[in-house]
Design an enzyme around this catalytic site. Structure first.
Site, PDB file in Angstrom:
ATOM      1  N   ASP A   1       0.850  -1.190   0.000  1.00 53.48           N
ATOM      2  CA  ASP A   1       0.000   0.000   0.000  1.00 53.48           C
ATOM      3  C   ASP A   1       0.893   1.251   0.000  1.00 53.48           C
ATOM      4  O   ASP A   1       2.125   1.159   0.133  1.00 53.48           O
ATOM      5  CB  ASP A   1      -0.874  -0.028   1.254  1.00 53.48           C
ATOM      6  CG  ASP A   1      -2.099   0.860   1.160  1.00 53.48           C
ATOM      7  OD1 ASP A   1      -2.277   1.532   0.129  1.00 53.48           O
ATOM      8  OD2 ASP A   1      -2.879   0.873   2.135  1.00 53.48           O
TER       9      ASP A   1
ATOM     10  N   GLU B   1       2.442   5.085  -4.135  1.00 56.51           N
ATOM     11  CA  GLU B   1       2.422   6.013  -5.280  1.00 56.51           C
ATOM     12  C   GLU B   1       3.763   6.726  -5.508  1.00 56.51           C
ATOM     13  O   GLU B   1       4.069   7.014  -6.671  1.00 56.51           O
ATOM     14  CB  GLU B   1       1.292   7.039  -5.106  1.00 56.51           C
ATOM     15  CG  GLU B   1      -0.089   6.462  -5.232  1.00 56.51           C
ATOM     16  CD  GLU B   1      -0.456   5.598  -4.035  1.00 56.51           C
ATOM     17  OE1 GLU B   1      -1.109   4.552  -4.244  1.00 56.51           O
ATOM     18  OE2 GLU B   1      -0.066   5.939  -2.903  1.00 56.51           O
TER      19      GLU B   1
ATOM     20  N   ASP C   1      -8.691   3.727  -2.016  1.00 56.60           N
ATOM     21  CA  ASP C   1      -9.581   4.201  -0.958  1.00 56.60           C
ATOM     22  C   ASP C   1     -10.839   4.841  -1.530  1.00 56.60           C
ATOM     23  O   ASP C   1     -11.032   6.058  -1.472  1.00 56.60           O
ATOM     24  CB  ASP C   1      -8.843   5.197  -0.059  1.00 56.60           C
ATOM     25  CG  ASP C   1      -7.726   4.531   0.725  1.00 56.60           C
ATOM     26  OD1 ASP C   1      -7.904   3.367   1.119  1.00 56.60           O
ATOM     27  OD2 ASP C   1      -6.687   5.168   0.938  1.00 56.60           O
TER      28      ASP C   1
END
Length: 484
Positions: free
Chosen positions: A387, A390, A469
């Site tokens: 997770d 990015e 999300d």
């Protein structure tokens, strides 16, 4: 801006090379149905390297028949005909029957550090792709930016999201063409939103490297895309089942309670996910033994109940010098973290506090990262969840600053330094690659399972993805309002 104009054309065994004083362009056939278009300034092509495409596909070649004359440059394969107007630089691609598959609306244009591409959009043509994007399934009349972003609680109009997949498929009257623009820099795709019936692409850096993949069916296009960027490896069988995840289960007892209830109520479930609460102070590769006093024992119990366990392992490593935190100490010793322009490690706030970030563009850093899973693998964990990759940083930038320095050390690439702005969109994919390769090294006979939030074209070689999300709202369940 510098615009294409060709003054010389040279035949190649698999295509043509076009030049003027400072521009060079090669159009080559990798397969009868797959073309590659590369261009460079200063009279030379850029380095032939890619994070997305396979070397054996990128270097493939088929013989072509030359069709050049005084006014046009071109060639054909049994499936495709390429024609470039030598005076305007406009390219037309047709199939063997003469159907136009793609027509430039303007020539390739270099603008600053980047470049622009454009194509006409027939009124009955439809466009699909780009992966992690909201909006209607048909991309016509929409525009998107490719810049991997932690888009918390995104909605149906949010852009950009977590992944950058610079591939789309056009469909017209039963004929499909795939387009992959392999450029990692920030870029935009505009399917006639700004200018009617004109597709526009803008890259903020780098050089053109585009692939055209002809079907005629969409299935055949996607088969060529898998040949070019790599197939998805077979996942473990359990990964095809129902998987239970949430933010977050606070204790070992709660995890066992949820698993027991799923079985008691006969709710199908093959996997349970552990989010950040199982870690000590949110530090990756640790266990909070107060809340999870016996993680290996919990895993054994869940295995007996036919559950598999997937644990989150975020890539940020808390900066904890002198505190015996092995991932930071070993990463520092191995010089594995990205650096500021002054050569100090970049430090940014994330879940565990001030953190450093691995430089996954280095093969030795990926190997180091993969080895960090050794104890978790011994503990019986079945898969891992990458997770925040990015990467997400909790400051005004929202990510690593553009001028942070990576040191590319990768087979097939010339070793060099590069800015984070160039490599941002591949960072998450290389994180999942390191995790996937680490699992294979630790358990060569077991199919790895990796889940990633950020990725790039070719990322299917290493990990599955999810939608990030989104919101637990009725709006997000409405098929009319949210389409991915």
């Amino acid at each position: 801006p510098y615009t294409t104009l060709f003054r010389s054309v040279s035949p190649l065994p698999n295509g043509i090379e076009l030049r003027d004083e400072s521009l060079v362009m090669q159009i080559t056939a990798l397969r009868n149905t797959v073309l590659r278009i590369r261009a460079g300034r200063d009279g030379k092509l850029p380095e032939d390297a890619s994070w997305a495409t396979l070397p054996e596909a990128r270097s493939a070649s088929v013989a072509v028949t030359q069709d050049s004359n005084a006014s046009v440059a071109g060639f054909h394969t049994p499936a495709l005909h390429v024609v470039v107007d030598r005076a305007t630089g406009l390219l037309t691609l047709c199939d063997a029957t003469g159907i136009v598959l793609r027509q430039d609306a303007a020539p390739l244009t270099f603008e600053g550090d980047g470049f622009d591409l454009s194509a006409t959009m027939p009124t009955d043509e439809h466009y699909f792709g780009l992966g992690d994007k909201t909006g209607s399934f048909d991309r016509r009349k929409q525009a998107f930016r490719l810049w991997n972003t932690d888009a918390y609680a995104w909605q149906e109009s949010t852009d950009p999201l977590y992944k950058s997949i610079p591939f789309y498929l056009s469909y017209r009257a039963g004929t499909s063409l795939g387009v992959l623009i392999d450029n990692t820099w920030p870029s935009s795709f505009d399917f006639g939103k700004s200018l009617d019936d004109t597709f526009q692409y803008r890259a903020e850096g780098g050089e053109p490297d585009m692939y055209l993949l002809y079907g005629p069916s969409a299935k055949e296009v996607l088969a060529d895309y898998a040949w070019l960027t790599g197939p998805t490896p077979l996942p473990p069988l359990w990964a095809l089942g129902f998987q239970q995840s949430r933010y977050s289960y606070g204790t070992q007892a709660r995890v066992l309670e949820v698993a027991s209830r799923l079985r008691a109520d006969r709710i199908p479930a093959d996997a349970v996910y552990l989010d950040v609460d199982y870690q000590f102070k949110n530090r990756p590769f640790t266990i909070d033994t107060t809340k999870f006093p016996d993680l290996p024992g919990m895993v054994r119990t869940l295995h007996q109940e036919k559950f598999h366990i997937v644990a989150i392992t975020d890539l940020h490593i808390p900066s904890l010098p002198g505190q015996g935190y092995v991932p930071f100490d070993s990463g520092t010793t191995g010089d594995h973290f990205v650096k500021n322009p002054d050569c100090t490690p970049f430090v940014g706030p994330v879940w565990p506090g001030p953190s450093v970030f691995p430089d996954f563009t280095r093969q030795q850093t990926r190997a180091w990262w993969g080895h960090l899973y050794k104890q978790f693998t011994k503990d019986g964990l079945d898969g891992f969840w990458n997770d925040m990759n990015e990467p997400s940083v909790f400051d005004a930038h929202l990510t690593i600053p553009n001028d942070v320095v990576h040191r590319i050390d990768e087979p097939g690439f010339v070793p060099r330094t590069a800015s984070h702005r160039e490599l941002h969109n591949v960072y998450g994919m290389e994180n999942s690659r390191a995790t996937f390769d680490g699992q294979l090294a630790l358990k060569p006979d077991v199919r790895p399972f990796v889940l990633t939030r950020a990725s790039y074209a070719g990322g299917q070689r290493y990990a599955a993805t999810w939608t990030g999300d989104n919101s637990a709202t009725w709006n997000h369940l409405d098929r009319k309002s949210t389409r991915l």
